[in-house]
Scaffold this motif. Structure first.
Motif, PDB file in Angstrom:
ATOM      1  N   TRP A 150       0.834  -1.207   0.000  1.00  0.00           N
ATOM      2  CA  TRP A 150       0.000   0.000   0.000  1.00  0.00           C
ATOM      3  C   TRP A 150       0.866   1.253   0.000  1.00  0.00           C
ATOM      4  O   TRP A 150       0.573   2.222  -0.725  1.00  0.00           O
ATOM      5  CB  TRP A 150      -0.913   0.007   1.230  1.00  0.00           C
ATOM      6  CG  TRP A 150      -1.791   1.227   1.305  1.00  0.00           C
ATOM      7  CD1 TRP A 150      -3.011   1.403   0.734  1.00  0.00           C
ATOM      8  CD2 TRP A 150      -1.485   2.456   1.979  1.00  0.00           C
ATOM      9  NE1 TRP A 150      -3.500   2.648   1.013  1.00  0.00           N
ATOM     10  CE2 TRP A 150      -2.583   3.325   1.782  1.00  0.00           C
ATOM     11  CE3 TRP A 150      -0.408   2.902   2.745  1.00  0.00           C
ATOM     12  CZ2 TRP A 150      -2.627   4.615   2.306  1.00  0.00           C
ATOM     13  CZ3 TRP A 150      -0.444   4.183   3.260  1.00  0.00           C
ATOM     14  CH2 TRP A 150      -1.542   5.030   3.037  1.00  0.00           C
ATOM     15  N   LEU A 151       1.949   1.265   0.788  1.00  0.00           N
ATOM     16  CA  LEU A 151       2.839   2.426   0.830  1.00  0.00           C
ATOM     17  C   LEU A 151       3.460   2.680  -0.541  1.00  0.00           C
ATOM     18  O   LEU A 151       3.546   3.821  -1.000  1.00  0.00           O
ATOM     19  CB  LEU A 151       3.943   2.206   1.870  1.00  0.00           C
ATOM     20  CG  LEU A 151       3.502   2.154   3.333  1.00  0.00           C
ATOM     21  CD1 LEU A 151       4.643   1.670   4.208  1.00  0.00           C
ATOM     22  CD2 LEU A 151       3.025   3.525   3.804  1.00  0.00           C
ATOM     23  N   VAL A 152       3.902   1.608  -1.201  1.00  0.00           N
ATOM     24  CA  VAL A 152       4.484   1.740  -2.538  1.00  0.00           C
ATOM     25  C   VAL A 152       3.444   2.284  -3.512  1.00  0.00           C
ATOM     26  O   VAL A 152       3.722   3.188  -4.306  1.00  0.00           O
ATOM     27  CB  VAL A 152       5.032   0.381  -3.023  1.00  0.00           C
ATOM     28  CG1 VAL A 152       5.468   0.467  -4.486  1.00  0.00           C
ATOM     29  CG2 VAL A 152       6.200  -0.077  -2.146  1.00  0.00           C
ATOM     30  N   GLU A 153       2.240   1.746  -3.432  1.00  0.00           N
ATOM     31  CA  GLU A 153       1.166   2.181  -4.328  1.00  0.00           C
ATOM     32  C   GLU A 153       0.828   3.651  -4.143  1.00  0.00           C
ATOM     33  O   GLU A 153       0.560   4.367  -5.119  1.00  0.00           O
ATOM     34  CB  GLU A 153      -0.076   1.332  -4.060  1.00  0.00           C
ATOM     35  CG  GLU A 153      -1.271   1.678  -4.927  1.00  0.00           C
ATOM     36  CD  GLU A 153      -2.487   0.845  -4.571  1.00  0.00           C
ATOM     37  OE1 GLU A 153      -3.601   1.384  -4.561  1.00  0.00           O
ATOM     38  OE2 GLU A 153      -2.313  -0.363  -4.298  1.00  0.00           O
ATOM     39  N   GLN A 154       0.885   4.118  -2.902  1.00  0.00           N
ATOM     40  CA  GLN A 154       0.538   5.507  -2.605  1.00  0.00           C
ATOM     41  C   GLN A 154       1.688   6.482  -2.871  1.00  0.00           C
ATOM     42  O   GLN A 154       1.502   7.696  -2.819  1.00  0.00           O
ATOM     43  CB  GLN A 154       0.107   5.635  -1.138  1.00  0.00           C
ATOM     44  CG  GLN A 154      -1.163   4.897  -0.799  1.00  0.00           C
ATOM     45  CD  GLN A 154      -2.357   5.432  -1.548  1.00  0.00           C
ATOM     46  OE1 GLN A 154      -2.545   6.646  -1.675  1.00  0.00           O
ATOM     47  NE2 GLN A 154      -3.178   4.525  -2.072  1.00  0.00           N
ATOM     48  N   GLY A 155       2.858   5.958  -3.133  1.00  0.00           N
ATOM     49  CA  GLY A 155       3.998   6.827  -3.388  1.00  0.00           C
ATOM     50  C   GLY A 155       4.659   7.363  -2.145  1.00  0.00           C
ATOM     51  O   GLY A 155       5.404   8.353  -2.197  1.00  0.00           O
ATOM     52  N   VAL A 156       4.427   6.712  -0.998  1.00  0.00           N
ATOM     53  CA  VAL A 156       5.090   7.107   0.241  1.00  0.00           C
ATOM     54  C   VAL A 156       6.542   6.640   0.176  1.00  0.00           C
ATOM     55  O   VAL A 156       6.826   5.501  -0.203  1.00  0.00           O
ATOM     56  CB  VAL A 156       4.386   6.490   1.464  1.00  0.00           C
ATOM     57  CG1 VAL A 156       5.135   6.819   2.751  1.00  0.00           C
ATOM     58  CG2 VAL A 156       2.940   6.986   1.545  1.00  0.00           C
ATOM     59  N   SER A 157       7.464   7.498   0.543  1.00  0.00           N
ATOM     60  CA  SER A 157       8.883   7.152   0.500  1.00  0.00           C
ATOM     61  C   SER A 157       9.212   6.168   1.626  1.00  0.00           C
ATOM     62  O   SER A 157       9.018   6.468   2.798  1.00  0.00           O
ATOM     63  CB  SER A 157       9.746   8.414   0.646  1.00  0.00           C
ATOM     64  OG  SER A 157      11.121   8.081   0.683  1.00  0.00           O
ATOM     65  N   ILE A 158       9.701   4.987   1.251  1.00  0.00           N
ATOM     66  CA  ILE A 158      10.053   3.989   2.259  1.00  0.00           C
ATOM     67  C   ILE A 158      11.402   3.379   1.926  1.00  0.00           C
ATOM     68  O   ILE A 158      11.883   3.445   0.793  1.00  0.00           O
ATOM     69  CB  ILE A 158       9.001   2.866   2.363  1.00  0.00           C
ATOM     70  CG1 ILE A 158       8.982   2.009   1.091  1.00  0.00           C
ATOM     71  CG2 ILE A 158       7.628   3.425   2.664  1.00  0.00           C
ATOM     72  CD1 ILE A 158       8.130   0.773   1.217  1.00  0.00           C
ATOM     73  N   ARG A 159      12.008   2.778   2.932  1.00  0.00           N
ATOM     74  CA  ARG A 159      13.144   1.910   2.702  1.00  0.00           C
ATOM     75  C   ARG A 159      13.125   0.807   3.752  1.00  0.00           C
ATOM     76  O   ARG A 159      12.480   0.923   4.793  1.00  0.00           O
ATOM     77  CB  ARG A 159      14.478   2.665   2.689  1.00  0.00           C
ATOM     78  CG  ARG A 159      14.950   3.225   4.004  1.00  0.00           C
ATOM     79  CD  ARG A 159      16.348   3.806   3.800  1.00  0.00           C
ATOM     80  NE  ARG A 159      16.846   4.439   4.998  1.00  0.00           N
ATOM     81  CZ  ARG A 159      18.064   4.983   5.094  1.00  0.00           C
ATOM     82  NH1 ARG A 159      18.868   4.951   4.046  1.00  0.00           N
ATOM     83  NH2 ARG A 159      18.466   5.545   6.216  1.00  0.00           N
ATOM     84  N   ILE A 160      13.832  -0.264   3.451  1.00  0.00           N
ATOM     85  CA  ILE A 160      13.861  -1.441   4.295  1.00  0.00           C
ATOM     86  C   ILE A 160      15.209  -1.520   5.000  1.00  0.00           C
ATOM     87  O   ILE A 160      16.257  -1.311   4.373  1.00  0.00           O
ATOM     88  CB  ILE A 160      13.644  -2.726   3.466  1.00  0.00           C
ATOM     89  CG1 ILE A 160      12.368  -2.626   2.626  1.00  0.00           C
ATOM     90  CG2 ILE A 160      13.628  -3.950   4.367  1.00  0.00           C
ATOM     91  CD1 ILE A 160      11.105  -2.505   3.421  1.00  0.00           C
TER      92      ILE A 160
END
Length: 284
Positions: A150-160
């Protein structure tokens, strides 16, 4: 003070990031946790007002970014709203176990700040659930990754981020390759992954895990907690519910110039060749 701190950052002796421990309690109980956080832990939280004021002063003093960690920061219900406010001053990264990112109240806040310099760092130690859960608790892998698509789909900047200890470079390279392939399936790329050093402090020290290191090789980034200001984000650790104060700078956290003065003094007294910024030490 500002000019001297900016010079030290330019020399690579600090990353320029201000770390804020939003709280010490957590919904998980990891075997190597620096802060021995668990559902039973005391909150020991900074207030929203304290955090925002610290960031405002940090901007004036030449800091370049903000990091928020815990505990599990998203247990503080006001955090999503606060992220947008902080990002108006400085870029901010939040370290989370990811298990709460399916909650609608948190998602609403993240969507509002997705066009701001806000990044969410989610802890996934290995794409093999058994390896991840062995350190973080049964079922934690499934809970941690549920919100990522969902975060990727919404364009929220994330990293693992992965916290592991490897005996050889070959083991580390093999792990990085497995993580890379797993992340590609999620729509993430190599630069969205960071390998964190497991440091033998807090629960890791009690369980004899990770790497023993001295203060001179830890990232020298001013770190605020409710109990005081510390030399590094690795510093305000807990063993047996007792705070370790070997790297305490001051009990005063605001005004920020008070602990910053002590950090600058420590850096000026240290050997520059032994200093390392956060990224080099693998904390963020």
């Amino acid at each position: 003070m500002r000019e001297e701190f900016v010079r030290l950052v330019a020399e690579g002796r600090s990353s320029g990031r201000l770390w804020l421990y939003s709280n010490y309690h957590c919904n998980l109980e990891c075997r190597y946790c620096l802060t021995a956080s668990s559902p039973r832990s005391l909150v020991r939280g900074l207030t929203k007002i304290q955090m925002l004021e610290a960031v405002r002063q940090a901007k004036e003093l030449g800091f370049t970014s903000v990091g928020i960690t815990g505990g599990e920061p998203f247990l503080q219900p006001w955090l999503p709203e606060l992220l947008a406010e902080i990002a108006m001053y400085l870029p901010v990264i939040v370290l989370t176990n990811g298990t709460m990112l399916t909650r609608s109240s948190i998602r609403e806040g993240l969507v509002r700040s997705k066009d701001l310099p806000v990044q969410i760092q989610i802890s996934v130690d290995d794409p093999n659930p058994e390896i991840h859960d062995a350190q973080r608790g049964e079922g934690s892998f499934r809970r941690s990754i549920r919100g990522i698509p969902w975060l990727v789909e919404q364009g929220v900047s994330i990293r693992i981020s992965s916290t592991r200890t490897f005996l050889t470079n070959a083991e580390r390279e093999a792990h990085d390759d497995v993580m890379r392939k797993w992340m590609l399936k999620l729509g993430l790329i190599d630069s969205d992954h960071i390998a964190r050093t497991m440091v033998q402090r807090g629960e890791a020290q009690r369980n004899v895990m990770g790497v023993k290191v001295g203060w001179e090789v830890l990232p020298a980034d001013l770190t605020l907690t409710r109990m005081g200001a510390f030399y590094s984000p690795f510093a305000p650790t807990v063993i047996g519910d007792r705070l370790q104060t070997d790297m305490l700078l001051t009990r005063t956290i605001l005004p920020l110039s008070v602990p910053l003065k002590q950090l600058v003094r420590c850096l000026n007294a240290a050997d520059p060749e032994h200093r390392a910024a956060s990224e080099a030490s693998g904390f963020v």
